[in-house]
Design a protein around this motif. Structure first.
Motif, PDB file in Angstrom:
ATOM      1  N   ARG A 127      -6.887   4.266   5.941  1.00 22.94           N
ATOM      2  CA  ARG A 127      -6.640   2.746   5.652  1.00 22.94           C
ATOM      3  C   ARG A 127      -6.523   1.451   6.159  1.00 22.94           C
ATOM      4  O   ARG A 127      -5.483   1.763   7.207  1.00 22.94           O
ATOM      5  N   HIS A 128      -7.648   0.577   6.055  1.00 24.86           N
ATOM      6  CA  HIS A 128      -7.384  -0.453   7.452  1.00 24.86           C
ATOM      7  C   HIS A 128      -5.679  -1.287   7.056  1.00 24.86           C
ATOM      8  O   HIS A 128      -5.315  -1.404   6.412  1.00 24.86           O
TER       9      HIS A 128
ATOM     10  N   MET B 162       0.988  -1.354   0.486  1.00 25.92           N
ATOM     11  CA  MET B 162       0.311   0.347  -0.408  1.00 25.92           C
ATOM     12  C   MET B 162       1.255   1.488  -0.191  1.00 25.92           C
ATOM     13  O   MET B 162       2.069   1.580   0.939  1.00 25.92           O
TER      14      MET B 162
ATOM     15  N   GLU C 127      -6.883   8.421   2.379  1.00 26.43           N
ATOM     16  CA  GLU C 127      -7.453   8.528   1.198  1.00 26.43           C
ATOM     17  C   GLU C 127      -8.175   9.484   0.932  1.00 26.43           C
ATOM     18  O   GLU C 127      -9.400   9.768   1.776  1.00 26.43           O
TER      19      GLU C 127
ATOM     20  N   THR D  68      -0.607   4.947   0.099  1.00 24.80           N
ATOM     21  CA  THR D  68      -0.377   5.182   1.088  1.00 24.80           C
ATOM     22  C   THR D  68      -1.866   5.037   2.397  1.00 24.80           C
ATOM     23  O   THR D  68      -2.072   3.610   1.866  1.00 24.80           O
ATOM     24  N   LYS D  69      -1.607   6.248   3.571  1.00 22.17           N
ATOM     25  CA  LYS D  69      -2.165   5.946   4.727  1.00 22.17           C
ATOM     26  C   LYS D  69      -3.336   6.053   4.649  1.00 22.17           C
ATOM     27  O   LYS D  69      -4.576   5.631   5.522  1.00 22.17           O
TER      28      LYS D  69
ATOM     29  N   TYR E 133     -10.552   9.515   4.107  1.00 22.18           N
ATOM     30  CA  TYR E 133      -9.979   8.053   4.890  1.00 22.18           C
ATOM     31  C   TYR E 133      -8.721   7.540   5.442  1.00 22.18           C
ATOM     32  O   TYR E 133      -7.996   7.538   4.071  1.00 22.18           O
TER      33      TYR E 133
ATOM     34  N   GLY F  42      -6.481  -3.423   3.782  1.00 21.33           N
ATOM     35  CA  GLY F  42      -6.223  -2.028   3.081  1.00 21.33           C
ATOM     36  C   GLY F  42      -7.463  -1.531   3.370  1.00 21.33           C
ATOM     37  O   GLY F  42      -7.874  -0.323   2.087  1.00 21.33           O
ATOM     38  N   GLY F  43      -8.901  -2.169   3.626  1.00 18.90           N
ATOM     39  CA  GLY F  43      -9.818  -1.301   3.405  1.00 18.90           C
ATOM     40  C   GLY F  43     -10.021   0.501   3.925  1.00 18.90           C
ATOM     41  O   GLY F  43      -9.450   0.928   4.511  1.00 18.90           O
ATOM     42  N   LEU F  44     -10.958   1.156   3.211  1.00 20.23           N
ATOM     43  CA  LEU F  44     -11.473   2.687   3.926  1.00 20.23           C
ATOM     44  C   LEU F  44     -11.727   2.366   5.033  1.00 20.23           C
ATOM     45  O   LEU F  44     -13.179   2.423   4.852  1.00 20.23           O
TER      46      LEU F  44
ATOM     47  N   ARG G 145      -9.476  -4.350  -0.092  1.00 21.54           N
ATOM     48  CA  ARG G 145      -9.309  -3.556  -0.749  1.00 21.54           C
ATOM     49  C   ARG G 145     -10.761  -2.738  -0.982  1.00 21.54           C
ATOM     50  O   ARG G 145     -11.112  -3.226  -1.889  1.00 21.54           O
TER      51      ARG G 145
ATOM     52  N   TYR H 130     -15.296   1.129   2.023  1.00 18.13           N
ATOM     53  CA  TYR H 130     -15.392   1.626   2.336  1.00 18.13           C
ATOM     54  C   TYR H 130     -17.073   1.199   4.092  1.00 18.13           C
ATOM     55  O   TYR H 130     -17.282   0.689   3.747  1.00 18.13           O
TER      56      TYR H 130
END
Length: 151
Positions: free
Chosen positions: A20-21, A1, A6, A3-4, A18, A25-27, A42, A45
């Motif tokens: 990133r988990h 990933m 978005e 970016t942390k 948001y 990597g979900g938002l 990924r 939301y």
């Protein structure tokens, strides 16, 4: 990933940042609570006020709306939409591409097949696989047979 965080702009022009988990990597929106042990796919939301319990798996491209609660060790497939204020119990399985409306209650241990639809305000009770139906055997009248009790 790479970016942390978005930033996403909605149709009204409101920008939400948001995070990133770490697991999947979900938002995750500010104000949402997602357990560290949960896996958020990924492009999924999780909106403000929503909660996802420990050990839960949420598939790619799903959306958990505001104030929805997902219990522990629950599996939600890919492309599932969970409406605002919905409560999903522990160890529930929701198949991919299902649509769960707003204000829905899904009890612990329920299994919903892929492409299921549960309408706003409905309840899915334990032992049931069809939205809006009560579990088998509940609220059933008992009648007496000759010399014995019928179940």
């Amino acid at each position: 990933m790479s970016t942390k965080f978005e930033s996403v702009e909605d149709d009204a022009g409101k920008v939400t940042r948001y995070a990133r988990h770490a697991n999947g990597g979900g938002l995750v929106a500010p104000g949402a609570i997602v357990a560290e042990s949960a896996r958020i796919g990924r492009m999924t939301y999780v909106e403000h006020g929503a909660q996802v319990g420990s050990g839960s798996l949420v598939g790619h491209g799903s959306w958990i709306d505001r104030d929805a609660k997902v219990g522990d060790r629950t599996v939600i497939g890919d492309g599932v939409r969970i409406g605002r204020g919905t409560v999903i119990g522990n160890r529930v399985h929701v198949g991919s591409h299902s649509r769960i409306g707003s204000g829905v209650l899904i009890e612990h241990g329920v299994q919903l097949h892929a492409d299921s639809t549960v309408h706003d305000g409905e309840q899915v009770l334990s032992g049931s696989q069809e939205p809006g139906r009560s579990a088998p055997g509940k609220n059933r009248r008992h009648r007496k047979a000759k010399g014995r009790i019928a179940a």
